[in-house]
Design a protein around this motif. Structure first.
Motif, PDB file in Angstrom:
ATOM      1  N   ASP A  69      73.056  39.298  52.088  1.00  0.00           N
ATOM      2  CA  ASP A  69      72.588  39.964  50.869  1.00  0.00           C
ATOM      3  C   ASP A  69      73.675  40.843  50.271  1.00  0.00           C
ATOM      4  O   ASP A  69      73.856  40.882  49.053  1.00  0.00           O
ATOM      5  N   LYS A  78      64.641  36.443  47.308  1.00  0.00           N
ATOM      6  CA  LYS A  78      63.930  36.781  48.547  1.00  0.00           C
ATOM      7  C   LYS A  78      62.432  36.535  48.414  1.00  0.00           C
ATOM      8  O   LYS A  78      61.803  35.982  49.324  1.00  0.00           O
ATOM      9  N   GLN A  79      61.855  36.918  47.280  1.00  0.00           N
ATOM     10  CA  GLN A  79      60.419  36.702  47.069  1.00  0.00           C
ATOM     11  C   GLN A  79      60.088  35.219  47.052  1.00  0.00           C
ATOM     12  O   GLN A  79      59.095  34.787  47.658  1.00  0.00           O
ATOM     13  N   GLU A 126      66.355  40.162  44.748  1.00  0.00           N
ATOM     14  CA  GLU A 126      64.938  40.392  45.038  1.00  0.00           C
ATOM     15  C   GLU A 126      64.109  39.162  44.682  1.00  0.00           C
ATOM     16  O   GLU A 126      63.196  38.770  45.434  1.00  0.00           O
ATOM     17  N   TYR A 127      64.415  38.520  43.545  1.00  0.00           N
ATOM     18  CA  TYR A 127      63.689  37.317  43.140  1.00  0.00           C
ATOM     19  C   TYR A 127      63.885  36.193  44.150  1.00  0.00           C
ATOM     20  O   TYR A 127      62.928  35.526  44.544  1.00  0.00           O
ATOM     21  N   MET A 186      61.668  45.626  53.060  1.00  0.00           N
ATOM     22  CA  MET A 186      62.655  44.590  52.835  1.00  0.00           C
ATOM     23  C   MET A 186      63.929  44.989  53.566  1.00  0.00           C
ATOM     24  O   MET A 186      64.437  46.083  53.391  1.00  0.00           O
ATOM     25  N   THR A 215      70.774  42.985  41.610  1.00  0.00           N
ATOM     26  CA  THR A 215      69.660  43.436  42.446  1.00  0.00           C
ATOM     27  C   THR A 215      68.397  42.643  42.125  1.00  0.00           C
ATOM     28  O   THR A 215      67.670  42.216  43.032  1.00  0.00           O
TER      29      THR A 215
END
Length: 89
Positions: A7, A31-32, A28-29, A1, A24
């Motif tokens: 970001d 981006k997924q 991450e959520y 990643m 964080t």
């Protein structure tokens, strides 16, 4: 990643509001979900492209058939014209 400038900016904004761990987790959520939606979009486009390719193939076959008919018709007309010229003499 990979970490991008957006970001880092988003992390700094979220860290001040909800805390470091939560910020964080949110990044991450997001981006997924973005990756998952881009995969879905590419799958939809690939299906659409396959359908379009099928339609193009059908149209090309029809055009090829029509072209052969026209060429054959014009060739036959030319042959009859030449025969008519020879028979007239």
């Amino acid at each position: 990643m990979t970490i991008e400038m957006s970001d880092i900016q988003l992390f700094n904004l979220l860290k001040a509001k909800i805390g470091e761990k939560e910020a964080t987790a949110v990044i991450e959520y997001v981006k997924q979900e973005a990756e998952a939606s881009s995969i879905k979009v590419s799958q939809y486009f690939s299906k659409d492209l396959a359908i379009l390719q099928g339609h193009i193939d059908v149209k090309l076959e029809q055009t090829k058939t029509d072209l052969i008919k026209w060429i054959l018709g014009l060739f036959m007309a030319l042959v009859f014209m030449i025969i008519g010229i020879y028979l007239k003499k």
